[in-house]
Write a protein that holds these residues in place. Structure first.
Motif, PDB file in Angstrom:
ATOM      1  N   ARG A 245      64.981 -23.408 -42.215  1.00  0.00           N
ATOM      2  CA  ARG A 245      65.163 -22.054 -42.739  1.00  0.00           C
ATOM      3  C   ARG A 245      66.002 -22.046 -44.008  1.00  0.00           C
ATOM      4  NH1 ARG A 245      64.966 -21.156 -37.076  1.00  0.00           N
ATOM      5  NH2 ARG A 245      63.497 -19.475 -36.532  1.00  0.00           N
ATOM      6  N   TYR A 246      65.584 -21.216 -44.973  1.00  0.00           N
ATOM      7  CA  TYR A 246      66.300 -21.021 -46.225  1.00  0.00           C
ATOM      8  C   TYR A 246      66.559 -19.527 -46.387  1.00  0.00           C
ATOM      9  CZ  TYR A 246      64.909 -25.812 -47.426  1.00  0.00           C
ATOM     10  OH  TYR A 246      64.724 -27.172 -47.441  1.00  0.00           O
ATOM     11  N   LEU A 247      67.811 -19.126 -46.291  1.00  0.00           N
ATOM     12  CA  LEU A 247      68.198 -17.725 -46.410  1.00  0.00           C
ATOM     13  C   LEU A 247      68.520 -17.422 -47.866  1.00  0.00           C
ATOM     14  CD1 LEU A 247      68.922 -15.061 -44.967  1.00  0.00           C
ATOM     15  CD2 LEU A 247      71.226 -15.984 -44.635  1.00  0.00           C
ATOM     16  N   VAL A 248      67.833 -16.401 -48.415  1.00  0.00           N
ATOM     17  CA  VAL A 248      67.983 -16.069 -49.833  1.00  0.00           C
ATOM     18  C   VAL A 248      68.442 -14.614 -49.979  1.00  0.00           C
ATOM     19  CG1 VAL A 248      66.916 -16.367 -52.100  1.00  0.00           C
ATOM     20  CG2 VAL A 248      65.848 -17.389 -50.090  1.00  0.00           C
ATOM     21  N   THR A 249      69.198 -14.324 -51.007  1.00  0.00           N
ATOM     22  CA  THR A 249      69.720 -13.021 -51.428  1.00  0.00           C
ATOM     23  C   THR A 249      70.864 -12.559 -50.522  1.00  0.00           C
ATOM     24  OG1 THR A 249      68.192 -11.522 -50.246  1.00  0.00           O
ATOM     25  CG2 THR A 249      67.471 -12.380 -52.376  1.00  0.00           C
ATOM     26  N   GLU A 250      71.941 -12.145 -51.165  1.00  0.00           N
ATOM     27  CA  GLU A 250      73.179 -11.829 -50.464  1.00  0.00           C
ATOM     28  C   GLU A 250      73.100 -10.549 -49.644  1.00  0.00           C
ATOM     29  OE1 GLU A 250      75.978 -13.647 -50.235  1.00  0.00           O
ATOM     30  OE2 GLU A 250      74.884 -15.224 -51.297  1.00  0.00           O
ATOM     31  N   ASP A 251      72.164  -9.660 -49.946  1.00  0.00           N
ATOM     32  CA  ASP A 251      72.143  -8.359 -49.276  1.00  0.00           C
ATOM     33  C   ASP A 251      71.934  -8.454 -47.774  1.00  0.00           C
ATOM     34  OD1 ASP A 251      69.578  -9.291 -49.913  1.00  0.00           O
ATOM     35  OD2 ASP A 251      68.711  -7.280 -49.828  1.00  0.00           O
ATOM     36  N   ILE A 252      71.231  -9.486 -47.308  1.00  0.00           N
ATOM     37  CA  ILE A 252      70.948  -9.586 -45.876  1.00  0.00           C
ATOM     38  C   ILE A 252      71.836 -10.593 -45.156  1.00  0.00           C
ATOM     39  CG2 ILE A 252      68.552  -8.854 -46.103  1.00  0.00           C
ATOM     40  CD1 ILE A 252      67.777 -11.842 -45.880  1.00  0.00           C
ATOM     41  N   VAL A 253      72.667 -11.311 -45.881  1.00  0.00           N
ATOM     42  CA  VAL A 253      73.509 -12.346 -45.263  1.00  0.00           C
ATOM     43  C   VAL A 253      74.399 -11.783 -44.152  1.00  0.00           C
ATOM     44  CG1 VAL A 253      75.409 -13.963 -45.660  1.00  0.00           C
ATOM     45  CG2 VAL A 253      73.444 -13.933 -47.213  1.00  0.00           C
ATOM     46  N   PRO A 254      75.089 -10.635 -44.350  1.00  0.00           N
ATOM     47  CA  PRO A 254      75.948 -10.137 -43.265  1.00  0.00           C
ATOM     48  C   PRO A 254      75.196  -9.880 -41.962  1.00  0.00           C
ATOM     49  CG  PRO A 254      76.469  -9.032 -45.320  1.00  0.00           C
ATOM     50  CD  PRO A 254      75.207  -9.810 -45.572  1.00  0.00           C
ATOM     51  N   MET A 255      74.002  -9.281 -42.045  1.00  0.00           N
ATOM     52  CA  MET A 255      73.248  -8.971 -40.833  1.00  0.00           C
ATOM     53  C   MET A 255      72.675 -10.224 -40.186  1.00  0.00           C
ATOM     54  SD  MET A 255      71.448  -5.296 -41.663  1.00  0.00           S
ATOM     55  CE  MET A 255      71.045  -5.667 -43.361  1.00  0.00           C
ATOM     56  N   VAL A 256      72.253 -11.188 -41.003  1.00  0.00           N
ATOM     57  CA  VAL A 256      71.743 -12.440 -40.448  1.00  0.00           C
ATOM     58  C   VAL A 256      72.863 -13.209 -39.758  1.00  0.00           C
ATOM     59  CG1 VAL A 256      70.729 -14.673 -41.012  1.00  0.00           C
ATOM     60  CG2 VAL A 256      69.845 -12.600 -42.091  1.00  0.00           C
ATOM     61  N   LYS A 257      74.042 -13.224 -40.361  1.00  0.00           N
ATOM     62  CA  LYS A 257      75.181 -13.900 -39.743  1.00  0.00           C
ATOM     63  C   LYS A 257      75.555 -13.223 -38.428  1.00  0.00           C
ATOM     64  CE  LYS A 257      78.666 -15.312 -42.246  1.00  0.00           C
ATOM     65  NZ  LYS A 257      78.621 -16.764 -42.054  1.00  0.00           N
ATOM     66  N   LEU A 258      75.519 -11.887 -38.406  1.00  0.00           N
ATOM     67  CA  LEU A 258      75.788 -11.171 -37.168  1.00  0.00           C
ATOM     68  C   LEU A 258      74.800 -11.573 -36.081  1.00  0.00           C
ATOM     69  CD1 LEU A 258      76.547  -7.489 -38.246  1.00  0.00           C
ATOM     70  CD2 LEU A 258      78.010  -8.909 -36.806  1.00  0.00           C
ATOM     71  N   GLU A 264      75.692 -10.718 -28.499  1.00  0.00           N
ATOM     72  CA  GLU A 264      74.706  -9.637 -28.511  1.00  0.00           C
ATOM     73  C   GLU A 264      75.398  -8.279 -28.587  1.00  0.00           C
ATOM     74  OE1 GLU A 264      70.712  -8.010 -28.207  1.00  0.00           O
ATOM     75  OE2 GLU A 264      71.561  -9.937 -28.812  1.00  0.00           O
ATOM     76  N   GLU A 265      76.474  -8.123 -27.839  1.00  0.00           N
ATOM     77  CA  GLU A 265      77.184  -6.851 -27.827  1.00  0.00           C
ATOM     78  C   GLU A 265      77.741  -6.512 -29.208  1.00  0.00           C
ATOM     79  OE1 GLU A 265      80.891  -4.610 -25.505  1.00  0.00           O
ATOM     80  OE2 GLU A 265      80.480  -6.735 -25.159  1.00  0.00           O
ATOM     81  N   LYS A 266      78.364  -7.476 -29.857  1.00  0.00           N
ATOM     82  CA  LYS A 266      78.935  -7.228 -31.178  1.00  0.00           C
ATOM     83  C   LYS A 266      77.840  -6.939 -32.198  1.00  0.00           C
ATOM     84  CE  LYS A 266      82.060  -9.147 -34.666  1.00  0.00           C
ATOM     85  NZ  LYS A 266      82.954 -10.273 -35.036  1.00  0.00           N
ATOM     86  N   PHE A 267      76.743  -7.671 -32.087  1.00  0.00           N
ATOM     87  CA  PHE A 267      75.636  -7.458 -33.015  1.00  0.00           C
ATOM     88  C   PHE A 267      75.070  -6.051 -32.878  1.00  0.00           C
ATOM     89  CE2 PHE A 267      70.988  -7.447 -33.602  1.00  0.00           C
ATOM     90  CZ  PHE A 267      70.939  -7.705 -34.961  1.00  0.00           C
ATOM     91  N   MET A 268      74.755  -5.645 -31.635  1.00  0.00           N
ATOM     92  CA  MET A 268      74.140  -4.337 -31.434  1.00  0.00           C
ATOM     93  C   MET A 268      75.095  -3.201 -31.796  1.00  0.00           C
ATOM     94  SD  MET A 268      71.054  -4.865 -30.718  1.00  0.00           S
ATOM     95  CE  MET A 268      70.669  -3.136 -30.474  1.00  0.00           C
ATOM     96  N   THR A 269      76.373  -3.366 -31.518  1.00  0.00           N
ATOM     97  CA  THR A 269      77.352  -2.340 -31.887  1.00  0.00           C
ATOM     98  C   THR A 269      77.383  -2.139 -33.395  1.00  0.00           C
ATOM     99  OG1 THR A 269      78.748  -2.799 -29.963  1.00  0.00           O
ATOM    100  CG2 THR A 269      79.793  -1.712 -31.847  1.00  0.00           C
ATOM    101  N   LYS A 270      77.386  -3.228 -34.138  1.00  0.00           N
ATOM    102  CA  LYS A 270      77.434  -3.149 -35.591  1.00  0.00           C
ATOM    103  C   LYS A 270      76.144  -2.567 -36.156  1.00  0.00           C
ATOM    104  CE  LYS A 270      79.068  -3.715 -39.706  1.00  0.00           C
ATOM    105  NZ  LYS A 270      80.143  -2.812 -40.191  1.00  0.00           N
TER     106      LYS A 270
END
Length: 281
Positions: A245-258, A264-270
């Protein structure tokens, strides 16, 4: 013809496909730039190392013919980039079944058909590389994007699974995961799709809420996203690794890292916070 590296790319009539074809050609590659309607949509510069061919991922005969013509013209194919695709956005309940089928037919089964068609050539050579263009929404789900998200989740699972199978015959498979690329025609078509089907009025609150969320996504989109994605595709094609996998563009990095690094709980809450969950739970 030259025996240099050859790449076959689907969906080259515009946007990411056309930009990728030009980038590879500028770096000395032989490029097989394929598209559904080359006579009316071809905007690529005419040059000796670019072969433009008709290939509709929903038509297996055109896939077979394009691969045969490309091998005959350039001698071989080294890399296949499954780029053709589109986004079907809207409230799931309002989208007709035939459009649901079309979304998967292009984004998933189209990539599968191209992959199946190239594998005999790659098996014979005992090497080759397949790059599938996924998306950030192949990692996390977005409301109003259920079908596009589902198609990219499917592509992610398919690609990961066959990467193990094909490694046994010397073939590498990779995924490119970009965020928003405003410079392509993709967002415009997605917006047109969204406006094509009227949802029941009960969904008005979430539609209005998500309008603000999507506007924030567009505002935060990387203005150089197209260039970065093209360069990432080229890197993945030339780095001689088996990175999946190659993750590109900073806009989606926070959600992908989450999604990948948190509970799962922290991800869904955010995510519910991002989507203004209180408006529509």
């Amino acid at each position: 013809m030259t025996k240099d590296k050859t790449v076959l790319i689907t969906g080259c009539s515009m946007g990411l496909g056309a930009a990728t074809a030009t980038y590879f050609a500028n770096n000395g590659w032989n490029v097989v730039a394929t598209m559904r309607s080359p006579d009316s949509n071809n905007t690529l510069e005419q040059r000796s190392n670019i072969l433009v061919l008709k290939l509709d991922v929903q038509d297996k005969s055109t896939i077979k013919q394009s691969i045969e013509k490309a091998i005959d013209y350039f001698g071989k194919i080294d890399v296949v980039i499954n780029n053709a695709g589109f986004g079907m956005n809207g409230i799931f309940e309002s989208i007709p079944e035939e459009r649901v089928i079309e979304q998967f037919d292009v984004n998933v089964f189209g990539a599968m058909n191209v992959t199946r068609a190239i594998l005999p050539h790659f098996r014979e050579k005992q090497n080759g590389l397949i790059l599938n263009i996924s998306s950030g929404v192949g990692v996390f789900g977005l409301p109003l994007g259920s079908l596009y998200t589902a198609s990219k989740f499917a592509l992610e699972g398919f690609t990961e699974a066959i990467s193990y199978e094909l490694a046994s015959i010397g073939v590498v498979v990779k995924l490119i995961e970009p965020g928003a690329v405003a410079e392509t025609g993709f967002p415009k078509r997605s917006a047109q799709e969204f406006g094509s089907y009227k949802a029941p009025v009960e969904y008005n609150r979430i539609i209005q809420s998500m309008g603000g969320v999507f506007q924030k996504f567009r505002t935060n989109a990387d203005p150089d996203a197209l260039s970065k994605v093209v360069q990432c595709i080229y890197l993945a094609s030339t780095d001689n690794t088996n990175q999946l996998r190659y993750l590109v563009t900073e806009d989606i990095v926070p959600m992908v890292k989450l999604r990948r690094e948190c509970s799962e709980e922290k991800f869904m809450t955010k995510m519910r916070e991002i989507f203004n969950y209180e408006l529509f739970r």
